[in-house]
Design a protein around this motif. Structure first.
Motif, short mmCIF file in Angstrom:
data_model
loop_
_atom_site.label_atom_id
_atom_site.label_comp_id
_atom_site.label_asym_id
_atom_site.label_seq_id
_atom_site.Cartn_x
_atom_site.Cartn_y
_atom_site.Cartn_z
N PHE A 110 -3.03 12.17 -4.19
CA PHE A 110 -3.31 12.78 -2.90
C PHE A 110 -4.83 12.88 -2.70
CE2 PHE A 110 1.07 13.99 -3.43
CZ PHE A 110 1.58 13.96 -2.14
N TYR A 111 -5.23 13.05 -1.45
CA TYR A 111 -6.66 13.12 -1.15
C TYR A 111 -7.27 14.42 -1.64
CZ TYR A 111 -11.04 13.44 1.37
OH TYR A 111 -12.36 13.59 1.68
N HIS A 112 -8.44 14.29 -2.30
CA HIS A 112 -9.24 15.45 -2.70
C HIS A 112 -10.68 15.10 -2.36
CE1 HIS A 112 -5.69 16.75 -4.93
NE2 HIS A 112 -5.66 15.56 -5.50
N ALA A 113 -11.32 15.96 -1.56
CA ALA A 113 -12.69 15.68 -1.12
C ALA A 113 -13.63 15.47 -2.30
CB ALA A 113 -13.19 16.82 -0.23
N GLY A 114 -13.35 16.16 -3.40
CA GLY A 114 -14.21 16.04 -4.58
C GLY A 114 -14.13 14.68 -5.24
N GLU A 115 -13.19 13.83 -4.80
CA GLU A 115 -13.06 12.50 -5.38
C GLU A 115 -13.63 11.39 -4.49
OE1 GLU A 115 -9.02 13.45 -8.00
OE2 GLU A 115 -8.91 12.02 -6.34
N ASP A 116 -14.33 11.79 -3.42
CA ASP A 116 -14.91 10.77 -2.53
C ASP A 116 -15.88 9.86 -3.26
OD1 ASP A 116 -13.46 11.51 -0.34
OD2 ASP A 116 -15.07 12.57 0.69
N GLY A 117 -16.53 10.40 -4.28
CA GLY A 117 -17.47 9.60 -5.06
C GLY A 117 -16.84 8.93 -6.27
N LYS A 118 -15.51 9.02 -6.38
CA LYS A 118 -14.83 8.46 -7.56
C LYS A 118 -13.84 7.36 -7.19
CE LYS A 118 -15.21 12.77 -10.21
NZ LYS A 118 -14.48 13.82 -10.95
N VAL A 119 -14.04 6.75 -6.04
CA VAL A 119 -13.22 5.60 -5.67
C VAL A 119 -13.47 4.48 -6.67
CG1 VAL A 119 -12.79 3.88 -3.86
CG2 VAL A 119 -13.25 6.26 -3.24
N MET A 144 0.83 -1.21 0.00
CA MET A 144 0.00 0.00 0.00
C MET A 144 0.86 1.25 0.00
SD MET A 144 -3.00 1.20 2.70
CE MET A 144 -4.13 -0.11 2.24
N PHE A 145 0.41 2.25 -0.74
CA PHE A 145 1.05 3.56 -0.80
C PHE A 145 0.19 4.56 -0.03
CE2 PHE A 145 4.03 5.20 -4.42
CZ PHE A 145 4.86 5.80 -3.48
N LEU A 146 0.82 5.43 0.73
CA LEU A 146 0.12 6.51 1.42
C LEU A 146 0.70 7.83 0.95
CD1 LEU A 146 0.15 5.05 5.06
CD2 LEU A 146 -1.76 4.98 3.46
N HIS A 147 0.00 8.53 0.07
CA HIS A 147 0.41 9.87 -0.35
C HIS A 147 -0.21 10.87 0.62
CE1 HIS A 147 2.08 8.23 -4.01
NE2 HIS A 147 2.38 9.43 -4.46
N PHE A 148 0.64 11.54 1.38
CA PHE A 148 0.18 12.45 2.43
C PHE A 148 1.21 13.55 2.59
CE2 PHE A 148 -0.54 13.24 7.15
CZ PHE A 148 -1.79 13.83 6.99
N GLY A 149 0.76 14.77 2.75
CA GLY A 149 1.68 15.90 2.91
C GLY A 149 0.97 17.21 2.71
N VAL A 150 1.71 18.25 2.33
CA VAL A 150 1.08 19.57 2.16
C VAL A 150 0.08 19.57 1.01
CG1 VAL A 150 2.88 20.97 3.24
CG2 VAL A 150 3.08 20.35 0.83
N LEU A 195 -1.02 -0.33 -4.24
CA LEU A 195 -2.27 0.43 -4.31
C LEU A 195 -2.19 1.64 -3.40
CD1 LEU A 195 -5.20 0.60 -5.38
CD2 LEU A 195 -5.89 -0.75 -3.38
N ASN A 196 -2.37 2.82 -3.99
CA ASN A 196 -2.33 4.06 -3.22
C ASN A 196 -3.69 4.34 -2.58
OD1 ASN A 196 -1.13 6.74 -2.47
ND2 ASN A 196 -2.83 7.47 -3.73
N VAL A 197 -3.66 4.62 -1.26
CA VAL A 197 -4.86 4.98 -0.51
C VAL A 197 -4.50 6.21 0.32
CG1 VAL A 197 -6.69 4.16 1.02
CG2 VAL A 197 -5.43 2.52 -0.40
N PRO A 198 -4.85 7.42 -0.13
CA PRO A 198 -4.34 8.63 0.51
C PRO A 198 -5.13 9.06 1.76
CG PRO A 198 -5.70 9.21 -1.38
CD PRO A 198 -5.64 7.71 -1.35
N PRO A 199 -4.44 9.32 2.87
CA PRO A 199 -5.12 9.88 4.04
C PRO A 199 -5.71 11.26 3.73
CG PRO A 199 -2.96 9.01 4.63
CD PRO A 199 -3.02 9.04 3.13
N ASP A 200 -6.79 11.59 4.42
CA ASP A 200 -7.46 12.87 4.20
C ASP A 200 -6.90 13.95 5.11
OD1 ASP A 200 -8.60 12.46 6.72
OD2 ASP A 200 -10.53 11.78 5.92
#
Length: 593
Positions: free
Chosen positions: A263-272, A46-52, A294-299
């Motif tokens: 990276f996490y984008h709230a607008g993509e919550d419905g595009k998983v 698993m990949f976690l893309h998280f940061g600024v 598989l990348n699963v980005p923290p919010d």
């Protein structure tokens, strides 16, 4: 007593008695290192893309971000680890530093880090919490450190290599055992940007000295990028790769994000990604002798979002259901030859559910057949094949057969097997099935030969010849790799190749990887922008391009046929457009389809 012995002899495949231990087959070089072997057997990471970028809603930061923007409200690395563990992932990689240069640990070599953020009053350390949580969950640990750094003033000079090695040293000495170090080659500086000559050998030296058991991935000697970001390997994906006049063990990693972005984008919550798509990715990565990343980005809270967690739970349940019952497990198995007549290498070892045992043929053999008798007819549509890759990759050509109506019928053909091949076959009801190794490097050896009845039919390969093939674009939007050329050939109409706003002419080149005779193309634009284009073809990389088709406007669903032409390389050459070309999918098809 004689009758009992005869029955036992038959059950063991009529093996004659042997004196003394029979030596295992000689390894067929190249073979994996112990670290590579352990990594390949993880199968899912698993990949976690998280940061600024999580807080700026961007994919590629510019390094000018105020560290004060980084302030997760409920960061829980244990939730990350627990979710990964429950979903069957064996290793998790954290973006300790992305291209923006912001460090998720309090690096002594930059102020662009968590130490100057309000999170935990500047005393927090995401890398520490991440590594502690992974160890608690008994997960292996990976660290992503971007060589490209848009914040560091010395980037573009020799001093930057020293700076980078300082940061690499911090990560590899302060956080315990690290199992994978992940480097990518991304750099969007452009033709007039900073030029950095990376000291790759120096970076590798630091890793080998401080974490000798870690695999170095992507821009590294141990693990290679599969060539796309859609998570799909090629049929027959091999860990044996040519280098110069020889070959090396260089297995493939298939990276893909559970969402459109990394990276996490709230607008993509419905595009998983839908469950069926993720299961298809699993079959075309893990099921093609590769490791799925598989990348699963923290919010912004510092948590994995509910839609992502739910989908991971569904994926785990679907994989478990698909592989729940091996119809061949423990069933009668025979082979045309067994190494030294020894039970150690009997056909039964390929149906015992263990990866550390295997059937092996006699020395000198380069072909072989193993047959399973289920006892009674049973329906199956998925076949699992695995080799003992610690001895090297052996199969070059194989076929799967079943006895149907009194005759043996070929269900599927393949080339390399490696750690695992999950082969979809037509739904078949049969009592007997066989694996025939038609050609092998060295003695054929099979660790597992399994038959499954999958509740989900394995999807047929897309007919488009460009699907999941290596793609190169002349221009990519500054938003990053989420708009890379590979997005136009990933079979996903939720991702797209995009170009910079000022672009009006550009090209997308795809390597079909073998010569094909093509006769139709399709272009799917985001919106009608292309007003003039050519489809160009060539058979050799250094040959001049030839025009196979010339067109005007394209649009959202453009298709056209043209006289059949042979091609190994195809290029969509966009000559004119009303605005920056943006394409969901670029497809070419064999003549006659």
């Amino acid at each position: 007593m004689k009758t009992a012995r005869a029955i036992l002899s038959f059950a063991l495949g009529a093996l004659p008695p042997t004196l003394g231990a029979v030596e295992p087959p000689a390894p067929v070089p190249p073979v994996p290192s112990p670290s590579q072997l352990a990594w390949q057997r993880l199968e899912m990471t698993m990949f976690l893309h998280f940061g600024v970028n999580t807080f700026t809603d961007r994919e590629w930061g510019d390094g000018k971000e105020d560290p004060a923007i980084f302030n997760p409200s409920a960061l829980d690395a244990r939730q990350w680890a627990r979710t990964a563990k429950d979903a069957g992932f064996g290793l998790v990689i954290l973006t300790a530093k992305h291209h923006d240069g912001f460090c998720l640990w309090p690096s002594k070599f930059t102020g662009h880090s968590v130490k100057n953020s309000p999170w935990k009053g500047g005393t927090g350390d995401v890398v520490r919490e991440f590594t502690d949580a992974c160890r608690e969950a008994k997960l292996k640990i990976g660290i992503y450190l971007s060589p490209w750094d848009r914040h560091e003033p010395c980037y573009g000079t020799d001093a930057y290599n020293t700076h980078f090695k300082h940061q690499l040293t911090e990560l590899l000495t302060d956080y315990g055992t690290i199992d994978e170090v992940w480097f990518d080659g991304a750099c969007g500086e452009g033709p007039n940007g900073k030029k950095q000559v990376y000291d790759w050998d120096g970076y590798y030296g630091v890793i080998r000295r401080l974490q000798p058991k870690a695999v170095i991935a992507i821009c590294g000697p141990d693990v290679r990028w599969v060539g796309n970001e859609s998570g799909v390997a090629r049929p027959g994906e091999s860990s044996v790769q040519k280098r110069g006049n020889g070959s090396i063990w260089h297995p493939a990693e298939c990276d893909v994000s559970i969402r459109p972005g990394w990276f996490y984008h709230a607008g993509e919550d419905g595009k998983v990604k839908p469950l069926d798509q993720l299961l298809d990715i699993y079959l075309k990565s893990v099921g093609r002798n590769s490791v799925l990343l598989l990348n699963v980005p923290p919010d912004r809270r510092g948590l994995l979002a509910a839609p992502d967690v739910k989908r991971l739970q569904e994926l785990r349940a679907a994989i478990d259901a698909m592989l729940k019952t091996n119809l061949a497990a423990g069933k009668a198995a025979t082979a045309d030859a067994v190494r030294g007549g020894a039970e150690t290498y009997a056909a039964a070892k390929a149906v015992d559910g263990r990866i550390d045992t295997y059937w092996a043929a006699e020395d000198g053999a380069s072909a072989g057949r193993i047959e399973i008798d289920l006892g009674t007819p049973a329906e199956f549509n998925l076949v699992n094949l695995q080799e003992p890759i610690e001895l090297g990759e052996r199969s070059r050509k194989y076929r799967i057969e079943a006895e149907v109506g009194g005759a043996w019928t070929v269900l599927a053909r393949g080339t390399a097997i490696g750690h695992r091949n999950l082969v979809g076959v037509p739904r078949t009801t049969a009592r007997k099935a066989a694996l025939v190794i038609e050609e092998a490097r060295g003695v054929p050896a099979i660790a597992e030969f399994g038959l499954y009845r999958s509740p989900r039919a394995v999807k047929a390969e897309p007919r488009s010849l460009t699907a999941h093939k290596p793609a190169e674009a002349s221009n990519v939007h500054g938003g990053g790799t989420v708009y890379g050329g590979d997005k136009a050939v990933d079979g996903d109409f939720e991702t797209r190749w995009a170009t910079s706003d000022e672009t009006r002419a550009c090209w997308l080149e795809v390597d079909l990887q073998e010569a094909k005779t093509i006769g139709r193309l399709a272009i799917h634009e985001l919106e009608p922008r292309i007003t003039k284009f050519e489809l160009q073809v060539r058979l050799k990389k250094d040959a001049p391009w030839k025009i196979a088709y010339s067109g005007g406007t394209a649009g959202k669903q453009f298709e056209a046929g043209f006289p059949a032409v042979p091609a190994r390389y195809v290029r969509l050459n966009i000559l004119e457009a009303t605005f920056a070309p943006t394409i969901w999918e670029f497809q070419v098809f064999e003549a006659g389809e």
